[in-house]
Design an enzyme around this catalytic site. Structure first.
Site, short mmCIF file in Angstrom:
data_model
loop_
_atom_site.label_atom_id
_atom_site.label_comp_id
_atom_site.label_asym_id
_atom_site.label_seq_id
_atom_site.Cartn_x
_atom_site.Cartn_y
_atom_site.Cartn_z
N ARG A 296 72.16 54.40 34.55
CA ARG A 296 72.84 53.51 35.79
C ARG A 296 73.61 54.57 36.86
NH1 ARG A 296 74.64 47.93 32.47
NH2 ARG A 296 72.22 47.46 32.43
N TYR A 436 66.05 48.02 38.92
CA TYR A 436 65.91 48.42 37.33
C TYR A 436 67.33 48.94 37.10
CZ TYR A 436 64.60 53.44 39.22
OH TYR A 436 64.36 54.45 40.06
N GLU A 437 67.04 49.11 35.69
CA GLU A 437 68.30 49.67 34.95
C GLU A 437 69.49 48.46 34.83
OE1 GLU A 437 68.10 51.88 32.78
OE2 GLU A 437 66.23 52.95 33.55
N GLY A 438 69.00 47.23 34.96
CA GLY A 438 69.91 46.24 35.34
C GLY A 438 70.08 45.80 36.65
#
Lengths: 587, 587
Positions: A296, A436-438
């Site tokens: 993140r 992406y990545e949350g």
């Protein structure tokens, strides 16, 4: 158009004048030899690679894209060679564990390297970036045998990594995933299922590809507690440590995406693939989050990297493009950088990028302290601050990064919409980082729903006290015109934080999340502008032009960008009701 | 995914309950027969065409794109047939002059038709949209012979139009253009030069393509006063009115763009092309601006159209996509429309689209009055309001439209980044509308630099008084919780307007322009939300659900979006200095 110029001078300014890198390193065992001078020489080399090798591949890679034929992925011309050169130069292992062959340099250098790679070629940066994430998860959670078999070759870059989390029906809610892992009886598992959106899922670089796959054991409970993490390599590892038999996995398709076309984003089919458990059964999400947190921050840095590159191109264009009379009456055509509205677009990007870089370095320093400081209390304290900043860096950097790409594209007018200038690629590539990545909404929920409550709810106050101390210390040099608005914005953030603590619950938290995170980020940027301005002003009239501009950009930030905190504060004060009043059927 | 549902019910609500279309038409000679009932039946048919014919071509057209081979442009499969069907159904001439075969329906219907076309297929909409712009310029400025030869076939849609303004070195600053027109001695001119970014510059629909080309006569003065407008058809018109010899123009290339791939955006070479003067020599920019103003409103409507379509798709996805537990504790997976942050993204788009549609209808009514009201004073008054709103509609609708496309894409998470869902196309297509027909920065300069000073500087106050009267009238029904924040935002706008009037000059105007325009738009949206809420509330409990939701969306708007006016007001109060302090070399 000019190409990308790595901002190593600005990085050196942050390390030497703003964030006292040398003193921080002195306190960390094993880093006694690391200082700003070493860091800058490393970053200069990294910058040369980014600008000289990666940036020239960026536009062609976007045009050519990746292809899948006969089950084999082909990356665009030059990418595989560039990756091999990158690995051979040692960049994959820059911050890797020396026990497994890494150079063991601090996280601060890693994120500055990441920024330059992201500026030059975002698609490329995902290959080493995801490998590093996989290395972190394996290093923290796998057994000694797996570590010994995989980490050296992943840290050297000979092998790459991929994260296989998402399924068609399980994105944000990984508890819904259905991929299964059945014990083979020999300590290994047979993994079966289909994963989507798998960055670096396959490529043509040679070597092995190490997939970290979330799956359910037989009889695992429903939801997230039933998820375990498995390591499944593309090729099984032979007795000699080299490549053995092909594992039972295949690329089902390449995703057709808005951008990052040089990055093979795969649909992966695991067809009874052999894998090994990483960490405890049912603790897969925990192990994956070790990887996700580092990822993140990396994704946040991608937002910064694109903003830096896009702003540079827009500035170059604005200096050269002649249109119109000057706003002061100068007969035209004048360079469009003379026009106030063009300056506003350029300054917005610059004010974000400089502050974000400072905040990234500060956060990375906390990570280095959390990992290496001899005092457990200092480690814990730094760890809390990293936890707090992770969603802010991920979401705010990518939101402002995207906005900077859009504003930079706007500076070029119609030319910005045409592919050949490369500006629209920045917009398309930057867009993924918000997702992406949350997603950034998930990051905001993480901030308000989890991070604000850490340390018994005292973590935010601890962070705010830190900012206040810095503002007080900087005020005599930076001046009240700069410091007071930032202090006022901080007071707004404190009020918003107190409101959330008083009127808790997931509905209020969710309704506040996105606006709260942006308010938080603006305050943090303001804090960094105070520190950077004070540091630049302390150098006096001898400061080079690039540093003498800092207080001017700081002024732009507080006068034209920081007022957004007024709006966010007012919007947040209204809370959730206006969001929840509409029935789902009548949207 | 569900496809586009034309919002004809909402249009009917605006016509019948909010903006009293019937009464407005009654006052206009020639429109006595036009009323909301007729309008809605026309719009229902238009919606069927948009949703049934144009929307299904949108994604395939984006994927296939246009091609140029042997000097001939080919549009994507189905586009030419759709265009012919569109023209045959009479849609090209909906608001066209009956003297030349148009249906002469009011501008209000035209912009609502334009919205639905833009929602369904933005690339397609440019073909009739630019033709209509060319028709306006010819109708207002050309001589009787040219009108008779060209207008009937352009209004019927048999022939299309294109605007050839921009050159590589002359974009915003058309004064720099170098295309030349030399008299042939027979009343015609030979036009030579290269133009870029020419939408609909060529196609494969058959018929003729009428280029309106800006060029310089021999010995014309430098700058904008040396520019004249010429009509140059792709095929010369034969004695019988049909297609004659091919004119000396060719497509040099198709631009490779971020989006609107089904639209052939051409580099056009005029190689001694035969053309005829439209309007007076040296008055080309004036004639072109007749076309540009109508086009600017049309482009604003494109922003609205994309926002409506993107929001609809995001809502449909959010209702169906199951992820996570409900924020109120409902065990998951629940539809993501239950999550407050998803609602916030959806409501932001809805709050914009509904208000923008209302404002568009209001503006179009002013255009109809300006064109047709028997009282010259009413015509002049309406004309001033249209002039004021034109840059606001163009820039704010396209900025909010793009932001809505981005937020709607975000609702879909990773699926939003994948091409097959169509959300990323909305983002790419919407982006152009912020750039062409004068960038949004140019619109903002037009607002602060020209429009605010109209009518001796009294125009803004006249508009603000109109809003105030409406707020006062609506307050008893709409309620203070809605009306007071809008009135306060209006007061901020009035202060900002007074500051600009007091501290004039191009530098201050340029530094304020973009923020000022956004402040202006937010107040105008608030005004429309008050009017829509009051109208919906007046219907009482019998109102259908789609109308009962209006006050709830209005509440969201004033609580979560209108507070941005606080930030804009505060930022504007600082003026230009922070923008002008940095030397061009140190950006």
């Amino acid at each position: 158009m000019s190409t990308y110029a790595p901002p190593v001078d600005d990085m050196a300014f942050l390390l030497t004048r703003v964030l006292d890198f040398d003193r921080a390193m002195t306190a960390l065992p094993g880093f006694e030899e690391v200082n700003a001078e070493l860091a800058v020489s490393v970053l200069e080399e990294a910058g040369k690679f980014a600008a000289g090798v990666l940036e020239p591949l960026n536009r062609p890679g976007d045009e050519e894209g990746c292809t899948l034929a006969d089950g084999r992925v082909t990356t665009p011309k030059g990418v595989a060679e560039a990756y091999r050169a990158f690995a051979e130069a040692g960049w994959c292992g820059l911050s890797g564990d020396p026990e497994y062959g890494g150079q063991g340099l601090p996280r601060v250098l890693q994120i500055l390297l990441d920024e330059m790679i992201s500026s030059a070629n975002l698609s490329f940066g995902l290959f080493p970036g995801l490998t590093r994430g996989a290395v972190e998860a394996i290093g923290h959670h796998a057994g000694a045998d797996l570590k010994a078999a995989y980490l050296p070759k992943m840290i050297s870059g000979e092998w790459t990594g991929a994260m296989a989390l998402t399924e068609a029906s399980a994105g944000t809610d990984l508890g819904l995933l259905s991929t299964r892992a059945v014990p083979n009886g020999d300590g290994s598992y047979a993994i079966t299922g289909t994963k989507i959106f798998i960055s670096s899922g396959d490529h043509d670089f040679g070597g092995n590809i190490i997939h970290l796959v979330l799956a359910r054991l037989p009889d695992a409970p429903r939801g997230v507690k039933g998820i375990s993490l498995f390591l499944a390599p593309k090729f099984l590892v032979a007795a000699d440590g080299g490549l053995g038999a092909r594992n039972a996995m295949s690329v089902g398709a390449l995703e057709h995406k808005m951008g990052i076309h040089a990055q093979p984003t795969c649909v992966m089919n695991y067809e009874g693939a052999t894998g090994w458990l990483v960490g405890e059964p049912g603790r897969g999400l925990n192990a994956m989050f070790t990887m996700m947190n580092a990822e993140r921050l990396f994704v946040g840095i991608q937002g910064l990297g694109i903003a830096e590159a896009a702003n540079q191109k827009a500035v170059a264009y604005a200096r050269e493009r002649l249109q119109g009379n000057g706003p002061d009456g100068t007969p035209g055509p004048v360079p469009i950088i003379a026009h106030p509205d063009v300056r506003k677009m350029l300054l917005s990007g610059r004010a974000f990028a400089d502050a974000a870089r400072a905040l990234a370095v500060w956060t990375a320093l906390q990570m280095d302290m959390a990992a290496h400081h001899p005092d457990a209390a200092v480690r814990a304290g730094a760890d809390g601050l990293v936890a707090l900043m992770t969603p802010v860096v991920k979401a705010a950097f990518t939101d402002f990064g995207f906005e900077t790409a859009v504003a930079s594209q706007q500076v070029l007018g119609g030319h910005g919409y045409i592919r050949e200038w490369g500006m629209e690629q920045f917009v398309r590539d930057a867009r993924i980082a918000q997702i992406y990545e949350g997603t950034n909404g998930v990051q905001a929920m993480d901030l308000v729903g989890r991070k604000l409550g850490m340390e018994g709810g005292t973590l935010p106050a601890r962070f705010f006290a830190l900012i206040k101390a810095d503002l007080d210390a900087a005020a005599p040099v930076a001046g009240a015109a700069l410091v007071t608005p930032v202090a006022e914005a901080l007071a707004r953030l404190e009020r918003a934080t107190a409101r959330l603590a008083a009127h808790g619950g997931a509905v209020e938290a969710g309704a506040a999340a996105t606006d709260y995170l942006r308010l938080f980020a603006l305050v943090a940027f303001g804090w960094m502008w105070v520190r950077m301005s004070a540091a630049a002003l302390a150098l006096g009239a001898d400061a080079p032009p690039a540093l003498r501009r800092k207080p001017k950009i700081a002024r732009f930030f507080v006068e034209r960008m920081l007022p957004a905190t007024l709006a966010l504060d007012a919007a947040l004060a209204h809370g959730a009701p206006a969001l929840m009043a509409l029935e789902a059927e009548t949207f």
